[in-house]
Design an enzyme around this catalytic site. Sequence first.
Site, PDB file in Angstrom:
ATOM      1  N   GLN B  70       0.747  -1.181   0.112  1.00  0.00           N
ATOM      2  CA  GLN B  70      -0.048  -0.140   0.082  1.00  0.00           C
ATOM      3  C   GLN B  70       0.818   1.091   0.224  1.00  0.00           C
ATOM      4  O   GLN B  70       1.907   1.291   0.672  1.00  0.00           O
ATOM      5  CB  GLN B  70      -0.804  -0.059   1.324  1.00  0.00           C
ATOM      6  CG  GLN B  70      -1.816   1.550   1.472  1.00  0.00           C
ATOM      7  CD  GLN B  70      -3.132   0.821   2.230  1.00  0.00           C
ATOM      8  OE1 GLN B  70      -4.269   0.452   2.017  1.00  0.00           O
ATOM      9  NE2 GLN B  70      -2.768   1.184   3.551  1.00  0.00           N
ATOM     10  N   ASN B  99      -3.174   4.588  -2.588  1.00  0.00           N
ATOM     11  CA  ASN B  99      -4.064   5.613  -1.700  1.00  0.00           C
ATOM     12  C   ASN B  99      -3.838   6.923  -2.116  1.00  0.00           C
ATOM     13  O   ASN B  99      -4.327   7.680  -1.236  1.00  0.00           O
ATOM     14  CB  ASN B  99      -3.577   5.192  -0.107  1.00  0.00           C
ATOM     15  CG  ASN B  99      -4.343   4.053   0.409  1.00  0.00           C
ATOM     16  OD1 ASN B  99      -5.241   3.628  -0.067  1.00  0.00           O
ATOM     17  ND2 ASN B  99      -4.214   3.809   1.716  1.00  0.00           N
ATOM     18  N   ARG B 133      -5.441  -2.258   2.151  1.00  0.00           N
ATOM     19  CA  ARG B 133      -4.395  -3.358   2.002  1.00  0.00           C
ATOM     20  C   ARG B 133      -5.149  -4.571   2.310  1.00  0.00           C
ATOM     21  O   ARG B 133      -4.534  -5.434   1.765  1.00  0.00           O
ATOM     22  CB  ARG B 133      -3.205  -2.905   2.346  1.00  0.00           C
ATOM     23  CG  ARG B 133      -3.150  -3.066   3.813  1.00  0.00           C
ATOM     24  CD  ARG B 133      -1.585  -2.534   4.416  1.00  0.00           C
ATOM     25  NE  ARG B 133      -1.573  -2.622   5.712  1.00  0.00           N
ATOM     26  CZ  ARG B 133      -0.569  -2.421   6.510  1.00  0.00           C
ATOM     27  NH1 ARG B 133       0.843  -2.375   5.643  1.00  0.00           N
ATOM     28  NH2 ARG B 133      -0.523  -2.442   7.725  1.00  0.00           N
ATOM     29  N   ASP B 150       5.349   0.594   2.411  1.00  0.00           N
ATOM     30  CA  ASP B 150       5.962   1.454   1.417  1.00  0.00           C
ATOM     31  C   ASP B 150       7.350   2.067   1.752  1.00  0.00           C
ATOM     32  O   ASP B 150       7.805   2.957   0.687  1.00  0.00           O
ATOM     33  CB  ASP B 150       4.980   2.244   0.553  1.00  0.00           C
ATOM     34  CG  ASP B 150       4.622   3.323   1.386  1.00  0.00           C
ATOM     35  OD1 ASP B 150       4.090   4.326   0.789  1.00  0.00           O
ATOM     36  OD2 ASP B 150       4.744   3.259   2.542  1.00  0.00           O
ATOM     37  N   ASP B 151       8.000   1.799   2.782  1.00  0.00           N
ATOM     38  CA  ASP B 151       9.051   2.487   3.251  1.00  0.00           C
ATOM     39  C   ASP B 151      10.161   1.479   3.812  1.00  0.00           C
ATOM     40  O   ASP B 151      11.176   1.794   4.406  1.00  0.00           O
ATOM     41  CB  ASP B 151       8.988   3.475   4.210  1.00  0.00           C
ATOM     42  CG  ASP B 151       8.193   3.122   5.685  1.00  0.00           C
ATOM     43  OD1 ASP B 151       8.142   3.804   6.371  1.00  0.00           O
ATOM     44  OD2 ASP B 151       8.013   1.796   5.637  1.00  0.00           O
ATOM     45  N   ASP B 243      -4.694  -1.809  11.898  1.00  0.00           N
ATOM     46  CA  ASP B 243      -5.362  -2.984  11.050  1.00  0.00           C
ATOM     47  C   ASP B 243      -4.350  -4.241  11.133  1.00  0.00           C
ATOM     48  O   ASP B 243      -4.724  -5.207  11.077  1.00  0.00           O
ATOM     49  CB  ASP B 243      -5.023  -2.680   9.682  1.00  0.00           C
ATOM     50  CG  ASP B 243      -3.699  -2.134   9.015  1.00  0.00           C
ATOM     51  OD1 ASP B 243      -3.383  -2.419   7.764  1.00  0.00           O
ATOM     52  OD2 ASP B 243      -2.977  -1.809   9.815  1.00  0.00           O
ATOM     53  N   ASP B 244      -3.179  -3.836  11.439  1.00  0.00           N
ATOM     54  CA  ASP B 244      -2.153  -5.084  11.827  1.00  0.00           C
ATOM     55  C   ASP B 244      -2.576  -5.940  13.106  1.00  0.00           C
ATOM     56  O   ASP B 244      -2.286  -7.048  13.175  1.00  0.00           O
ATOM     57  CB  ASP B 244      -0.749  -4.731  11.557  1.00  0.00           C
ATOM     58  CG  ASP B 244      -0.412  -3.315  12.420  1.00  0.00           C
ATOM     59  OD1 ASP B 244       0.886  -3.229  12.466  1.00  0.00           O
ATOM     60  OD2 ASP B 244      -1.311  -2.896  13.083  1.00  0.00           O
ATOM     61  N   ARG B 292      -2.202   2.396  19.644  1.00  0.00           N
ATOM     62  CA  ARG B 292      -2.368   1.053  19.696  1.00  0.00           C
ATOM     63  C   ARG B 292      -2.588   0.185  21.035  1.00  0.00           C
ATOM     64  O   ARG B 292      -3.214  -0.611  20.756  1.00  0.00           O
ATOM     65  CB  ARG B 292      -0.962   0.842  19.038  1.00  0.00           C
ATOM     66  CG  ARG B 292      -0.929   1.165  17.599  1.00  0.00           C
ATOM     67  CD  ARG B 292       0.644   1.044  17.129  1.00  0.00           C
ATOM     68  NE  ARG B 292       1.127  -0.131  16.561  1.00  0.00           N
ATOM     69  CZ  ARG B 292       0.580  -1.097  15.402  1.00  0.00           C
ATOM     70  NH1 ARG B 292      -0.344  -0.372  14.803  1.00  0.00           N
ATOM     71  NH2 ARG B 292       1.068  -2.038  15.131  1.00  0.00           N
TER      72      ARG B 292
END
Lengths: 330, 330
Positions: B70, B99, B133, B150-151, B243-244, B292
């Site tokens: 993503q 995105n 994603r 993406d990093d 989401d994780d 979190r």
Amino acid sequence: RCFHFCKLPGRVMGIRLLRFTSVVIIVLLLVAGALTALLPTIKDDKLPNSRREPKTQSQSALDSFTLIMQTYNRTDLLLKLLNHYQAIPHLHKIIVVWNNIGEKTPEEMWNSLGPHPVPVVFKVQTVNRMRNRLQNFPDLETKAVLMMDDDTLVSAHDLAFAFSVWQQFPEHIVGFVPRKHISTPSGVYSYGSFELQNPGFGNGDQYSMVLIGAAFFHRGYLEDFQQQPEAVYALIDETQNCDDIAMNFLVAKHTGKPSGVFVKPVDIRNLEKDTNSGYSGMWHRAEHLLQRSYCVNKLVNIYDGMPLKYSNIMISQFGFPNYANHKNKM
Amino acid sequence: RCFHFCKLPGRVMGIRLLRFTSVVIIVLLLVAGALTALLPTIKDDKLPNSRREPKTQSQSALDSFTLIMQTYNRTDLLLKLLNHYQAIPHLHKIIVVWNNIGEKTPEEMWNSLGPHPVPVVFKVQTVNRMRNRLQNFPDLETKAVLMMDDDTLVSAHDLAFAFSVWQQFPEHIVGFVPRKHISTPSGVYSYGSFELQNPGFGNGDQYSMVLIGAAFFHRGYLEDFQQQPEAVYALIDETQNCDDIAMNFLVAKHTGKPSGVFVKPVDIRNLEKDTNSGYSGMWHRAEHLLQRSYCVNKLVNIYDGMPLKYSNIMISQFGFPNYANHKNKM
């Protein structure tokens, strides 16, 4: 007024009440006695004034393991190691396989230096055989066996962790010493360690065996070992070697997977130079490694195929000794 | 002599032979055509003069994986990473979850710079959501998904090894970033990493989650994710985070075991400081970690219990980069 007749019910009731009360008291005492009998008994080898809590006679068969240690001509090392291993968490019992034929075991001395955390059984052997340690000992009460050479010291942390790993991989040999075989174009196999070329499955190395001289495995494999072709016993007796290679063949055949799971030890030491006996282990014999290559090829013959499989999984304990073991730039 | 009548059989036989031969030839041509149709086709995006062997259109669904990445506001990093990831062994396809709402994808540029080792699909999104994603993309043909932020740059060696580990633990999230929760006497959970106290199961640390921003998992979990309570989606959308953590809850509930298996990376790098966009990841927000912890407690509410389980298994690749990683005094 009520003389005779009135007193009678009272006296009868009184007697009945008395009897009833007595019966109730006796029943309560019996129940209390029964409950007491069900309490865990204090172990015989503990002094009554022991400050420690009495351990239950039998830890769950799944939550503890039995140490099997074969010994020959290194009783000083044996006793040093027993002092260490007797206190390992989750240890249920120690079985010492006494290969010093005709020599008295140190059982008396052991008992005189009690109490001990776990019972030790000395199994006196009649012939000095390498495969004596692979008998299906009736003394075994746990599912898990920890097999250690009598010159190997593995830290309690390593053992506690490796045991927890074994519980997640109970059909494998979970231990600290990985080895491999390689095949050559001629079809002849060779045995070795990291010095041998990698089997060529991608990068890094592979192992196909985990040696049982410092490993956990399921007691069922000792039963299985009793059912092997005679030629296997003959091979081990002829070389006084290779019982561990044979066990890896057995396990690999049984599971169809790599026989072992390698746990990287934090603290493992070989104490053989510390012995007063002057006896150094079998692996110092000049022909030791050649014998083991020989054994691999013989076993392939006996089992009509090469069942060993490669693995490159190396397991360590997360965050032990400290988090540096997994720290990274992220 | 045989005039009319004799010629007739000959002519008839001749015609029949001719017909028969023609039929045989036609049948042979049809068979040949059918066989040709069954041959692997050359992929469309390869130039005809490509010197590389054409890859079969579909690697076995079990032997390859799909990368899902993503991206938001870091197209320069995306393209740098795509150049690296497109060449990873066993990669089947790349799905880029775009995105950057309203912005054109770099698909044209990508195509103009072909050929590429694998196809890339740009999935244009309509709303910038963290959970985009986690859709069950129809483009997915493999059992395994590799999800990367993406990093994040992970070496090919690490990915090849971790994929082989996932194949041995297909019901787990196999990845490079472990995290944990701890419970406190008040019953409130907290989220963190090594800096949090150890959960107290023996020595060393434990992890209870493996983050999906650098991990392999089974595509079935994307299907499962579509079946979660609405409150889960609302939570992720509200925080644009977690989401994780939700995925770890899902997996742990499904297996009844620790959700993840941690593979220690040899070479993992965070490239976010290399971006020209000036955009640094969500995890730099002040409230990131507090969010979190908040998510952990909300998810326990939603799922009516804490399904996460602890593990202390750390997996490394035996003998890579070299045998020093398992050398010991034995």
